[in-house]
Enzyme design. Structure first.
Site, PDB file in Angstrom:
ATOM      1  CG  HIS A 152      -8.576   6.462   2.930  1.00 48.06           C
ATOM      2  ND1 HIS A 152      -7.435   7.195   2.682  1.00 48.06           N
ATOM      3  CD2 HIS A 152      -9.610   7.290   2.630  1.00 48.06           C
ATOM      4  CE1 HIS A 152      -7.763   8.396   2.252  1.00 48.06           C
ATOM      5  NE2 HIS A 152      -9.076   8.489   2.224  1.00 48.06           N
ATOM      6  CG  ASP A 154      -4.674   5.018   0.821  1.00 50.33           C
ATOM      7  OD1 ASP A 154      -5.677   4.945   1.559  1.00 50.33           O
ATOM      8  OD2 ASP A 154      -4.745   5.058  -0.416  1.00 50.33           O
ATOM      9  CD  GLU A 221     -10.439   6.774  -0.886  1.00 51.56           C
ATOM     10  OE1 GLU A 221     -11.449   7.255  -1.435  1.00 51.56           O
ATOM     11  OE2 GLU A 221      -9.363   7.411  -0.793  1.00 51.56           O
ATOM     12  CD  GLU A 222      -6.561   9.449  -1.381  1.00 51.02           C
ATOM     13  OE1 GLU A 222      -7.042   9.678  -2.504  1.00 51.02           O
ATOM     14  OE2 GLU A 222      -6.828  10.131  -0.381  1.00 51.02           O
TER      15      GLU A 222
END
Length: 556
Positions: A152, A154, A221-222
């Site tokens: 990801h 982010d 994703e976070e």
């Protein structure tokens, strides 16, 4: 005159009785076959011999020229602050977001396009929802299922109050000694950049895979992947036709946490050489956010309060839930047993009697649960946990609060389901609602409703069940673990485990039965993921490139 038996004689008698009781149990325990799964280690897996590719691996990827260039390219990726804030979260409660927050993600795309020209010349690039990226590398054999790497873009925000605690600016990508510092170095721009580096290197000598390959880089994703991975999977299913178990395997990020980190360095029995554990998560716990809102119909002045304000009622709910933790249980299916087997069989991390207990964990299950409760990571692998994370209520010190809210995060253990957790929570909150003459609504469904009520408790649940468990005997698992031992040597013990957090793989369950999670480095515990002074070892980054380079070749 009779004399009382001496105290020492009485103690001696009790010891004899205890020995007589324990001896048969110990004899049985030593003699029976271990109740833990096997921890057989694969031989190092080497790709088919290719002089050009082998030379690149042995010389180029180990060269100072490559390492120095890699660090420059990686540092640039770190310097681009692709931060995900909670306000940017998609899903049913999404709110409009200032487009300026997404500008760094476009900058990262530009960086990739310039830095990896072969990737962008030979792979098809699909931009999904403006910021997520899917690369498609077409193989020569369309009859083979493709495999997929995930990472990801982010990173989590940097707490402004900790800015002065950073040795180097969190988005500087500063290289110092053996490390490179910055937010996202370990989670998880390292894997993202390493995947691109491996592909770029292979393409530099016109490598053509037989099996197609997908590379998915979500941008949120976070914050659960509602706008990124979810739509990447939709595209793979609807546009590429790889849904319904159409992917050979998926490899995404994982964690390196192991049990009892405070103990001495892991050593192997036979040679006493230092050993390292590398974990492959074959499953992850379920996830659920509980939102509890207490609405009081009538406010007023604080000089004439009711016996319990809305905040007081909310505090009672919190106290009740925290005073009733979830029941712990280890079941046969929990992957943590595989990890315990590897630790017990291949290391000196445990004492002989601890290994004996684990070998007979069914017999000593209550003791095992009590023993493991002292280790936070281990306890979390087999227990549904809850954390009170966000609370809000009231607007002024002399005004009674009419709206009070708390967010409680639940991580659901493999032996439980989301519906079971919801039922359990309701069983605690129903009596509280009745005690205070409040209505109770759960996800817009009325649990009970009284016209003359004083207010309402609103409950909403958002989450998912624990993931399916992927097999450690499958060919993809053997390829991944064999490649680890190729790159790192047989000094590394590969162990299955369970992810206590969640990844973008939550959206991929229908694509394949083989979903694995790992960052292919030997974790030292000082990487500082999600906190101050996050960093990655330069050697680890180089080895991660080498791992993906070899795994791509071995997955054909």
């Amino acid at each position: 005159m009779k004399t009382a038996p001496k105290k020492s004689n009485r103690i001696s008698s009790w010891i004899q009785i205890l020995v007589l009781i324990l001896l048969p149990i110990l004899a049985i325990a030593f003699s029976v076959k271990s109740q833990l799964p096997n921890c057989n280690q694969p031989s190092p897996l080497f790709p088919s011999t290719n002089t050009t590719l082998d030379s690149l691996y042995k010389t180029h990827l180990d060269s100072s020229v490559f390492k120095n260039g890699l660090m420059r390219r990686f540092a640039t990726a770190i310097q681009i602050p692709t931060v995900s804030f909670d306000s940017m979260r998609g899903g049913p409660n999404a709110v409009p977001v200032d487009p300026i927050l997404y500008k760094p993600f476009l900058e990262l795309q530009d960086h990739f396009s310039i830095t990896y020209p072969n990737v962008h010349r030979y792979l098809k690039k699909v931009v999904i929802r403006d910021y997520s990226i899917l690369y498609i590398w077409k193989g020569s054999n369309p009859n083979l299922k493709p495999f997929m790497f995930m990472a990801h873009q982010d990173v989590v925000p940097v707490d402004p109050s900790t800015a002065n605690e950073w040795i180097h600016s969190p988005f500087s990508g500063t290289q110092k000694g053996d490390f490179i510092y910055g937010r996202g170095t370990s989670d998880t721009k390292m894997t993202m950049v390493s995947i691109l580096e491996a592909i770029e290197t292979l393409l530099s000598v016109n490598y053509q895979p037989e099996r197609s390959m997908l590379v998915a880089f979500g941008h949120d994703e976070e914050i659960s992947g509602y706008n990124g991975a979810k739509y990447i999977v939709d595209y793979i299913t609807n546009n590429l036709g790889y849904g319904n178990n159409g992917i050979e395997y998926i490899l995404d990020e994982g964690v390196g946490a192991t049990i009892f980190p405070e103990r001495q360095k892991v050593t192997i029995h036979e040679s006493k050489q230092a050993k390292e554990l590398m974990l492959i998560q074959v499953a992850e716990k379920g996830y659920m956010d509980l939102n509890v809102t207490v609405l009081i119909n009538k406010g007023g002045h604080s000089s004439q309060p009711p016996r319990h304000t809305g905040i007081g009622i909310l505090a009672q709910i919190i106290t009740t839930l925290e005073s009733n933790p979830y029941q712990s249980d280890i079941t046969e299916q929990n992957p943590i047993l595989g990890h315990l087997s590897c630790v017990s069989e291949h290391t000196d991390l445990l004492t002989w009697y601890e290994k004996l207990i684990l070998k007979n964990w069914r017999l000593f299950k209550s003791l095992v649960l009590y023993w493991f409760s002292s280790d936070p990571f281990l306890h979390a692998t087999y227990t549904t946990t809850q954390a009170v994370d966000v609370i809000q209520g009231g607007v002024k010190v002399n005004a009674l609060p009419q709206l009070s809210t708390v967010l409680i995060n639940q991580r659901i253990a493999p032996h439980q389901t989301k519906s079971q957790v919801i039922d359990r929570i309701l069983s605690f909150i129903k009596p509280i609602a009745k005690q205070h003459e409040l209505n109770l609504k759960c996800d817009d469904d009325i649990v009970f409703d009284d016209i003359d009520n004083l207010g309402t408790i609103l409950l909403s649940f958002e989450g998912m069940d624990p993931s399916p468990i992927s097999s450690t005997t499958s060919t993809p698992y053997q390829h991944i673990s064999g490649t680890v031992r190729n790159v790192y040597g047989e000094n590394v013990i590969v162990s299955p485990s369970i992810m206590v957090a969640n990844t973008d793989t939550r959206w991929t369950w229908d694509l394949t039965e083989n979903i694995f999670r790992m960052i292919p480095i030997v974790w030292k515990g000082d990487e500082n993921i999600h906190t101050v002074n996050e960093k990655a070892r330069i050697k680890s980054i180089v080895n991660t490139v080498k791992f993906y380079y070899q795994l791509i070749r071995s997955s054909q």
